[in-house]
Design a protein around this motif. Structure first.
Motif, mmCIF file in Angstrom:
data_model
loop_
_atom_site.group_PDB
_atom_site.id
_atom_site.type_symbol
_atom_site.label_atom_id
_atom_site.label_comp_id
_atom_site.label_asym_id
_atom_site.label_seq_id
_atom_site.Cartn_x
_atom_site.Cartn_y
_atom_site.Cartn_z
ATOM 1 N N THR A 28 -6.339 -27.532 37.594
ATOM 2 C CA THR A 28 -5.131 -28.277 37.709
ATOM 3 C C THR A 28 -4.382 -28.687 36.377
ATOM 4 O O THR A 28 -3.132 -28.589 36.258
ATOM 5 C CB THR A 28 -5.635 -29.713 38.167
ATOM 6 N N ARG A 29 -5.497 -29.048 35.347
ATOM 7 C CA ARG A 29 -4.822 -29.380 33.952
ATOM 8 C C ARG A 29 -3.975 -28.255 33.441
ATOM 9 O O ARG A 29 -2.921 -28.371 32.979
ATOM 10 C CB ARG A 29 -5.884 -29.586 32.973
ATOM 11 N N ARG A 30 -4.630 -26.769 33.545
ATOM 12 C CA ARG A 30 -3.951 -25.687 33.114
ATOM 13 C C ARG A 30 -2.713 -25.238 33.862
ATOM 14 O O ARG A 30 -1.765 -24.984 33.318
ATOM 15 C CB ARG A 30 -4.911 -24.581 33.313
ATOM 16 N N LEU A 31 -2.824 -25.683 35.040
ATOM 17 C CA LEU A 31 -1.351 -25.400 35.832
ATOM 18 C C LEU A 31 -0.200 -26.335 35.385
ATOM 19 O O LEU A 31 0.734 -26.139 35.264
ATOM 20 C CB LEU A 31 -1.786 -25.636 37.263
ATOM 21 N N VAL A 32 -0.597 -27.544 35.198
ATOM 22 C CA VAL A 32 0.441 -28.579 34.805
ATOM 23 C C VAL A 32 0.765 -28.188 33.259
ATOM 24 O O VAL A 32 2.185 -28.271 33.243
ATOM 25 C CB VAL A 32 -0.380 -30.155 34.746
ATOM 26 N N GLU A 33 -0.103 -27.812 32.682
ATOM 27 C CA GLU A 33 0.353 -27.365 31.021
ATOM 28 C C GLU A 33 1.211 -26.147 31.103
ATOM 29 O O GLU A 33 2.203 -26.115 30.353
ATOM 30 C CB GLU A 33 -0.837 -27.155 30.035
ATOM 31 N N GLY A 34 0.840 -25.168 32.006
ATOM 32 C CA GLY A 34 1.576 -23.785 32.019
ATOM 33 C C GLY A 34 3.153 -24.295 33.049
ATOM 34 O O GLY A 34 3.794 -23.227 33.230
ATOM 35 N N ILE A 60 -7.599 -30.663 47.146
ATOM 36 C CA ILE A 60 -6.509 -29.976 47.270
ATOM 37 C C ILE A 60 -5.328 -31.030 47.259
ATOM 38 O O ILE A 60 -4.190 -30.668 46.372
ATOM 39 C CB ILE A 60 -6.527 -29.201 48.551
ATOM 40 N N GLY A 61 -5.341 -31.824 47.661
ATOM 41 C CA GLY A 61 -4.394 -33.140 47.723
ATOM 42 C C GLY A 61 -4.030 -33.548 46.297
ATOM 43 O O GLY A 61 -2.899 -33.757 45.811
ATOM 44 N N ARG A 62 -5.165 -33.684 45.892
ATOM 45 C CA ARG A 62 -4.817 -34.338 44.255
ATOM 46 C C ARG A 62 -4.212 -33.202 43.421
ATOM 47 O O ARG A 62 -3.294 -33.727 42.766
ATOM 48 C CB ARG A 62 -6.467 -34.396 43.571
ATOM 49 N N ALA A 63 -4.847 -31.874 43.450
ATOM 50 C CA ALA A 63 -4.147 -31.000 42.890
ATOM 51 C C ALA A 63 -2.519 -30.948 42.966
ATOM 52 O O ALA A 63 -1.592 -30.718 42.252
ATOM 53 C CB ALA A 63 -4.781 -29.564 42.923
ATOM 54 N N GLU A 64 -2.190 -30.725 44.383
ATOM 55 C CA GLU A 64 -0.762 -30.789 44.738
ATOM 56 C C GLU A 64 0.204 -31.748 44.273
ATOM 57 O O GLU A 64 1.266 -31.841 43.866
ATOM 58 C CB GLU A 64 -0.514 -30.851 46.191
ATOM 59 N N ARG A 65 -0.574 -33.293 44.289
ATOM 60 C CA ARG A 65 0.340 -34.131 43.576
ATOM 61 C C ARG A 65 0.311 -33.861 42.069
ATOM 62 O O ARG A 65 1.345 -34.413 41.707
ATOM 63 C CB ARG A 65 -0.552 -35.494 44.123
ATOM 64 N N ALA A 66 -0.783 -33.701 41.652
ATOM 65 C CA ALA A 66 -0.776 -33.675 40.182
ATOM 66 C C ALA A 66 0.326 -32.478 39.539
ATOM 67 O O ALA A 66 0.861 -32.567 38.544
ATOM 68 C CB ALA A 66 -2.025 -33.241 39.533
ATOM 69 N N THR A 67 0.505 -31.505 40.371
ATOM 70 C CA THR A 67 1.468 -30.212 39.938
ATOM 71 C C THR A 67 2.658 -30.142 40.479
ATOM 72 O O THR A 67 3.368 -29.360 40.261
ATOM 73 C CB THR A 67 0.608 -29.003 40.346
#
Ligand code: IPE
Ligand code: IPE
Ligand code: MG
Length: 250
Positions: free
Chosen positions: A96-102, A123-130
């Protein structure tokens, strides 16, 4: 790789970002050939996805939809299914963090109701974060079946009480949050692992997709292989039932 990428970009045809879908097949055979358990092939497959994601924006990909787990994959031995679910959860948590940074956005397509609760929550957390990523939209297909997606859209539309063609299309092409997908149709479908079939992946969205099959097993599929596939796509003439630029100009 650079030469292939720059030749794609030089001709200016990668300006419009394309939707690429990948059937990431061949993990099991990759591991078996090395005398390793199939699960090791899936772990290697996750690594391969990392390289592909990094390269995708540079070769003009705006949306990447990858097939991670099909509805029919529930038929596999429990140990393999559990290993795949564990990898998926760790992947979304770790990446998640790498996706947000990228600048990437992650969404998952397919059924959620049969996934282990911890996987669905991750999955829900990653979708919201990105959710705000715009550089690349990564869509991961999990417990996915194209036939099931079409039938489910018909059911949802019927229940809404407004069964029109437009309402059906809207439901079919929206993501889980009901938001319309940016790239409804697939431009290029890649399948690794040598099989030449769709295995119930994106049947509707691939109506006019260019198909690209390679014998390369997924864990061996590199950024260079991706650039080669995209270059092959740009060398094709898409006609969508018309005559194409070479004939219609005459
Ligand atoms: C694709 O690799 C990954 C999944 C289906 C989850 P496979 O596991 O199908 O690998 P092969 O086709 O058996 O080599
Ligand atoms: C398709 O591969 C599904 C994924 C890559 C996740 P399969 O290995 O399940 O497909 P078949 O059985 O060869 O058609
Ligand atoms: Mg397979």
């Amino acid at each position: 790789m650079q030469s292939v990428v720059s030749s794609v970009l030089r001709e200016g045809r990668a300006v419009q970002r394309i939707h690429v879908a990948i059937i990431m097949d061949g993990n099991g055979r990759w591991a078996t050939r090395r005398g390793m358990p199939r699960q090791a092939g899936h772990a290697a497959g996750v690594e391969a996805l990392g390289h592909i994601l990094e390269a995708a924006p540079d070769v003009g990909i705006g949306t990447l939809t990858v097939y991670a787990f099909s509805t029919d994959n529930w038929q596999r031995p429990t140990a393999e299914v559990n290993a795949l679910m564990g990898l998926l959860r760790r992947y979304v948590e770790k990446e998640t963090r790498r996706l947000v940074e990228g600048g990437a956005r992650l969404t998952v397509i397919g059924r959620r109701d049969r996934l282990p609760a911890d996987v669905a929550a991750a999955i829900g957390r990653a979708e919201r974060a990105t959710a705000r990523g715009t550089k690349l939209h990564l869509r991961v297909a999990v417990d996915y079946s194209a036939r099931d997606a079409i039938l489910a859209a018909a059911e949802t539309t019927a229940r809404s009480g407004e069964f029109t063609r437009e309402a059906f299309l809207r439901t079919l092409t929206s993501d889980a949050a009901g938001e319309p997908a940016n790239h409804r149709y697939v431009d290029l479908l890649v399948r690794t692992g040598g099989e030449k079939r769709l295995s119930d992946f994106l049947l509707w969205e691939c109506a006019y997709a260019e198909l690209y099959f390679t014998d390369r097993l997924w864990p061996d599929f590199s950024a260079e292989d991706l650039a080669t596939a995209v270059a092959a796509f740009h060398a094709r003439e898409r006609r969508f039932g018309g005559l194409g630029p070479s004939v219609s100009a005459a």
